[in-house]
Design an enzyme around this catalytic site. Structure first.
Site, PDB file in Angstrom:
ATOM      1  N   CYS A   8       0.825  -1.204   0.000  1.00  0.00           N
ATOM      2  CA  CYS A   8       0.000   0.000   0.000  1.00  0.00           C
ATOM      3  C   CYS A   8       0.867   1.265   0.000  1.00  0.00           C
ATOM      4  CB  CYS A   8      -0.910  -0.017   1.233  1.00  0.00           C
ATOM      5  SG  CYS A   8      -2.371   1.024   1.040  1.00  0.00           S
ATOM      6  N   ASP A 124      -6.369  -2.748  11.341  1.00  0.00           N
ATOM      7  CA  ASP A 124      -5.129  -2.010  11.539  1.00  0.00           C
ATOM      8  C   ASP A 124      -4.900  -1.828  13.031  1.00  0.00           C
ATOM      9  OD1 ASP A 124      -2.853  -0.559  11.008  1.00  0.00           O
ATOM     10  OD2 ASP A 124      -3.840   0.965   9.788  1.00  0.00           O
TER      11      ASP A 124
END
Length: 202
Positions: A8, A124
Site C-alpha cells: 500500500c 489495523d
C-alpha cells in the site's frame, strides 16, 4: 505461506511493477489528502495502467463522500475501495460490493455485520493519530471477522522482520506500507524482496 500480500501507499510506477513481479496480489493507492503518500487521479491512473489485470487495484479513502469515492474509482479503474475512516454502513452500501472496510483495532461485536455488503475487511493497529502508515505493530489478529466468510487483511507495522509472524495469524492477507519504504511513498526494492522472502516467495 499461502497469504495474499497488499503493498500500500504506492506513489511510483516502478514500485508498483516490482511489487507485482515479486508476487503482490494487491496494490494500494492512497487518495487521502493529508497523507504523504497521496496521489492524484492522473498519477494513480499511470500507476494502474502498469499493473492492471496483474494485481487488484485498491484505492484508500478516509471519511470521503461516497460520490467522490465512486468518481475516483471509475476514473482510475479501481477494483476495491478501502474505507479507512469512520464511514457509516450506509456509505459502504452506496458503494456496493467493492468495499474493503478497515477497522482501527478489532471491531466490536456486530459492527462487521453492519457492513455486510463489503467485499472484505482490514484490521489495523488501534489508537489515535493518522490512519495507516504509522509503522506501529500489534498482536495481529482477525478476531471474529473470519466468521463473516469474507477476506480479512491485517495491517500495522508489518515489515520483513516480522512478516512471517503477521502472515501466520490466519488472515487472508497482510497489508504492508511503511515497512518496505526508504521514505514515505518511496518503496525500497531490497526491503520488498526481503518481505516476499519472509512470506515464502522467491
Amino acid at each position: 505461506m499461502d497469504v495474499a500480500v497488499k503493498i500500500c501507499g504506492i506513489t511510483r510506477r516502478e514500485d508498483a511493477e516490482l511489487a507485482v513481479e515479486l508476487g503482490a496480489e494487491f496494490v494500494g493507492l492512497n487518495f487521502w489528502p493529508h497523507s504523504p503518500r497521496c496521489v492524484t487521479a492522473e498519477a494513480a491512473l499511470e500507476i494502474a495502467e502498469r499493473v492492471r489485470h496483474r494485481a487488484g487495484l485498491v484505492g484508500v479513502f478516509v471519511d470521503e463522500e461516497p460520490e467522490r469515492v465512486a468518481t475516483m474509482a471509475e476514473a482510475v479503474g479501481l477494483d476495491l475501495v478501502q474505507l479507512h475512516g469512520n464511514e457509516k454502513p450506509s456509505d459502504a452500501e452506496r458503494l456496493g460490493p467493492r468495499v474493503l472496510k478497515a477497522f482501527r483495532g478489532l471491531p466490536s461485536a456486530g459492527e462487521p455485520k453492519s457492513f455486510g455488503s463489503a467485499w472484505g475487511f482490514l484490521v489495523d493497529v488501534a489508537g489515535t493519530g493518522p490512519p495507516g502508515g504509522t509503522g506501529r505493530s500489534w498482536a495481529w489478529s482477525t478476531g471474529d471477522l473470519r466468521e463473516s466468510g469474507k477476506p480479512v487483511f491485517v495491517a500495522g507495522g508489518i515489515r520483513p522482520e516480522n512478516a512471517a509472524e503477521a502472515a501466520a495469524c490466519g488472515a487472508f492477507g497482510i497489508d504492508v506500507c511503511s515497512g518496505v519504504e526508504s521514505a514515505p511513498g518511496r518503496k525500497d526494492a531490497e526491503r520488498m524482496r526481503a518481505l516476499f522472502r519472509a512470506v515464502g516467495r522467491a
